[in-house]
Design an enzyme around this catalytic site. Sequence first.
Site, PDB file in Angstrom:
ATOM      1  N   SER A 218      50.163  30.545  35.887  1.00  0.00           N
ATOM      2  CA  SER A 218      50.202  31.641  36.852  1.00  0.00           C
ATOM      3  C   SER A 218      50.586  31.179  38.252  1.00  0.00           C
ATOM      4  O   SER A 218      51.079  31.986  39.052  1.00  0.00           O
ATOM      5  CB  SER A 218      48.854  32.367  36.900  1.00  0.00           C
ATOM      6  OG  SER A 218      47.797  31.454  37.092  1.00  0.00           O
ATOM      7  N   HIS A 264      47.137  31.176  42.948  1.00  0.00           N
ATOM      8  CA  HIS A 264      48.070  32.301  42.941  1.00  0.00           C
ATOM      9  C   HIS A 264      48.773  32.454  44.284  1.00  0.00           C
ATOM     10  O   HIS A 264      49.995  32.620  44.350  1.00  0.00           O
ATOM     11  CB  HIS A 264      47.325  33.587  42.587  1.00  0.00           C
ATOM     12  CG  HIS A 264      46.982  33.688  41.136  1.00  0.00           C
ATOM     13  ND1 HIS A 264      46.501  34.843  40.555  1.00  0.00           N
ATOM     14  CD2 HIS A 264      47.041  32.770  40.140  1.00  0.00           C
ATOM     15  CE1 HIS A 264      46.287  34.639  39.265  1.00  0.00           C
ATOM     16  NE2 HIS A 264      46.595  33.386  39.002  1.00  0.00           N
TER      17      HIS A 264
END
Length: 314
Positions: A218, A264
């Site tokens: 991610s 992230h």
Amino acid sequence: MTERSGQTGDATGGPVPTPPVCYRHPDRETYVRCTRCDRPICPECMRDASVGHQCPECVSEGRRSVRPARTAFGGGAAGRQGYVTKTLIALNVLVMILSIASDRGGDAAVGGSGFGGLLGGSTPLTDWGAVLGQAVFPDGTVGGVAQGQWYRLVTAMFLHYGVVHLLLNMWALWVLGRNLEAVLGPLRFLALYLIAGLGGNVAVYLFSPVNQPSAGASTAIFGLFAAIFVIMRRLGRDTSAILPILVINLIFTFTVPGISIAGHLGGLVTGAVMALVLAYAPRMRRTGFQAAGGAIVLVALLGLILVRTAMLTG
């Protein structure tokens, strides 16, 4: 008795012309000539051209003189096939299989925390390769990036905590990766993916608790989210459909337990910077500018790693 000569002739008494033969096969008569060099060619040597036929040598020479197709940002047209995206997905799936195989507790696929326990638990492989600043292991040894295990900053982007974790990231990679690879080309897309993933993992090292492991693609995926927004803006295309998806993913980042906020956001910022380098490089020196920009980003990340390591070990 009429005397005859041994020479054949036509109706007028002149010699019959010798029929032309293929320049590559002298035993084959042919009346077809290469439209480029005018040499006679037999059916085996004919190559279809826009007008008539060409010989094999002229076709090869024409291919060498034609410049290969490039994307708007200087990448190869082979990116339309999505080979890098497919390879990255296959690599992540393979590593997930190896991670499950290394697990003896049985919670690698499901169990653990996050999404109601569906993200899966850690395995010996994730323990070995996840981003970890510095921690004391069960055997009493101290390990982590601060202790020289820098490989964790790369391996972590190919490891996942469970099958659901893997599937969510691979679906996003499939949707985003094919579009970006087609626009950027294979090499530039791969550089974007790896540098964004590294940037996210460096952010984990900088801002997360030193003994808290983190893994997953991610970090790179959020870099792709930022990149596709930048690329679409550069091409003058509508980005209204991208923003809601990005906002939803950011909401998940801040509200779902067990998700690395630093990873992230770090991937998002690094992906945006790399996309700006790739998209706004001047046309005349595009490749050199893009390579230099990528190198500067890597050097900056290296500097942050060194500073953080000095803080933890100094």
